[in-house]
Design a protein around this motif. Structure first.
Motif, mmCIF file in Angstrom:
data_model
loop_
_atom_site.group_PDB
_atom_site.id
_atom_site.type_symbol
_atom_site.label_atom_id
_atom_site.label_comp_id
_atom_site.label_asym_id
_atom_site.label_seq_id
_atom_site.Cartn_x
_atom_site.Cartn_y
_atom_site.Cartn_z
ATOM 1 N N ARG A 1 0.921 -1.208 0.018
ATOM 2 C CA ARG A 1 0.025 -0.053 0.003
ATOM 3 C C ARG A 1 0.829 1.119 -0.107
ATOM 4 N N GLY A 2 2.118 1.049 0.038
ATOM 5 C CA GLY A 2 3.028 2.304 0.093
ATOM 6 C C GLY A 2 2.810 3.049 1.282
ATOM 7 N N ILE A 3 2.533 2.215 2.483
ATOM 8 C CA ILE A 3 2.740 3.061 3.800
ATOM 9 C C ILE A 3 4.095 3.096 4.074
ATOM 10 N N PRO A 4 4.664 4.142 4.642
ATOM 11 C CA PRO A 4 5.964 4.168 5.412
ATOM 12 C C PRO A 4 6.044 3.155 6.444
ATOM 13 N N PHE A 5 7.282 2.333 6.403
ATOM 14 C CA PHE A 5 7.503 1.194 7.168
ATOM 15 C C PHE A 5 8.966 1.190 7.812
ATOM 16 N N LEU A 6 8.882 1.003 9.079
ATOM 17 C CA LEU A 6 10.194 0.694 9.635
ATOM 18 C C LEU A 6 10.207 -0.600 10.422
ATOM 19 N N GLY A 7 11.276 -1.428 9.964
ATOM 20 C CA GLY A 7 11.335 -2.766 10.974
ATOM 21 C C GLY A 7 12.436 -2.837 11.509
ATOM 22 N N THR A 8 12.538 -2.999 13.000
ATOM 23 C CA THR A 8 13.759 -3.166 13.681
ATOM 24 C C THR A 8 14.001 -4.540 14.380
ATOM 25 N N CYS A 9 15.392 -4.992 14.289
ATOM 26 C CA CYS A 9 15.587 -6.370 14.862
ATOM 27 C C CYS A 9 14.531 -7.390 14.158
ATOM 28 N N ALA A 10 13.675 -7.839 14.956
ATOM 29 C CA ALA A 10 12.694 -8.987 14.647
ATOM 30 C C ALA A 10 11.822 -8.441 13.179
ATOM 31 N N GLY A 11 11.647 -6.901 13.203
ATOM 32 C CA GLY A 11 11.136 -6.339 12.129
ATOM 33 C C GLY A 11 11.784 -6.667 10.934
ATOM 34 N N PHE A 12 13.000 -6.511 10.929
ATOM 35 C CA PHE A 12 14.046 -6.734 9.953
ATOM 36 C C PHE A 12 13.860 -8.181 9.468
ATOM 37 N N GLN A 13 13.980 -8.801 10.230
ATOM 38 C CA GLN A 13 13.934 -10.438 10.105
ATOM 39 C C GLN A 13 12.559 -10.797 9.308
ATOM 40 N N HIS A 14 11.535 -10.220 9.882
ATOM 41 C CA HIS A 14 10.367 -10.621 9.221
ATOM 42 C C HIS A 14 9.873 -9.838 7.813
#
Length: 238
Positions: A85-98
């Motif tokens: 959907r083009g929504i701004p996203f940040l993934g950190t630690c497990a967020g990066f992995q997933h």
């Protein structure tokens, strides 16, 4: 023009035992007072994140640490929603992995891709145990020039804090790159620490935890950039 306070979904299984979670309220306050970036934040448990409409109306999604998540599908749904959907996203630690896992399955065609922590006996582990655990570790990260990461961080070298024991399986680097994922930060041995998606308004993920940076009185540059992207997204949808 009508101004709306951007809404950010903090996706993760909130726990006082997770240090990064405990830091979030202070970082949101710092964004408001020091950077004039006011966000309307909502915690979304992973059990809820995959439900229809659970992430509708949000201007940013932050997939937070806390692996293994109580509901892997919910975490992956948060990544996919932001990506498609083009929504701004940040993934950190497990967020990066997933973020890696979701992309491998839904973009690279690796339907059997798994996270090694959840499925240690399965093949197609795109996320595997690190050679050396990074729990409690701090180390330098080299940033690729000309990338979103460099624009956000304003440097080609940074020192970051970790609290993780899993990372990207290097055997899948070429497959992920061939399908458009960019790896824009690495440690001294060349292991990936930051990823991004060119062409997306703002899609950034780091194996390190920027929420642990400093004393908590100023949000890390990656968090400030997510907040600014949320503001832009809210403005574009008014």
């Amino acid at each position: 023009m009508t101004y709306l306070t951007p809404r950010i979904a903090l996706v993760g299984d909130r726990s006082p035992a997770v240090r990064s979670h405990a830091r979030i309220p202070g970082l949101l306050d710092a964004l408001a007072t020091r950077d004039q970036l006011v966000l309307d934040a909502y915690w979304i448990p992973t059990e809820d994140a995959g439900a229809p409409g659970a992430l509708d109306g949000f201007d940013a999604i932050w997939l937070l640490p806390g692996s293994p998540y109580r509901n892997e599908d919910g975490a992956l749904a948060a990544v996919r929603t932001a990506r498609e959907r083009g929504i701004p996203f940040l993934g950190t630690c497990a967020g990066f992995q997933h973020a890696v896992l979701e992309y491998a399955r839904n973009v690279c065609g690796l339907g059997d891709a798994v996270h090694g922590e959840q499925h240690p006996d399965r093949d197609e582990q795109v996320v595997v145990p690190l050679t050396c655990s990074l729990v409690g570790h701090e180390g330098p990260v080299a940033i690729t020039p000309g990338t979103l990461a460099e624009r956000v961080l304003g440097t080609t070298r940074t020192l970051e804090r970790y609290h993780c024991a899993y990372g990207l399986n290097a055997d899948y680097l070429d497959r992920l790159r061939a399908h458009g994922m960019r790896f824009s930060g690495a440690d001294e041995s060349g292991e990936v620490r930051i990823l991004e998606l060119p062409g997306h308004p703002f899609f950034l993920a780091s194996l390190f935890q920027p929420e642990l940076s400093g004393d908590g009185t100023r949000a890390h540059a990656m968090i400030r950039a997510l907040a600014a992207a949320a503001v832009a997204h809210a403005g574009a949808t008014v």
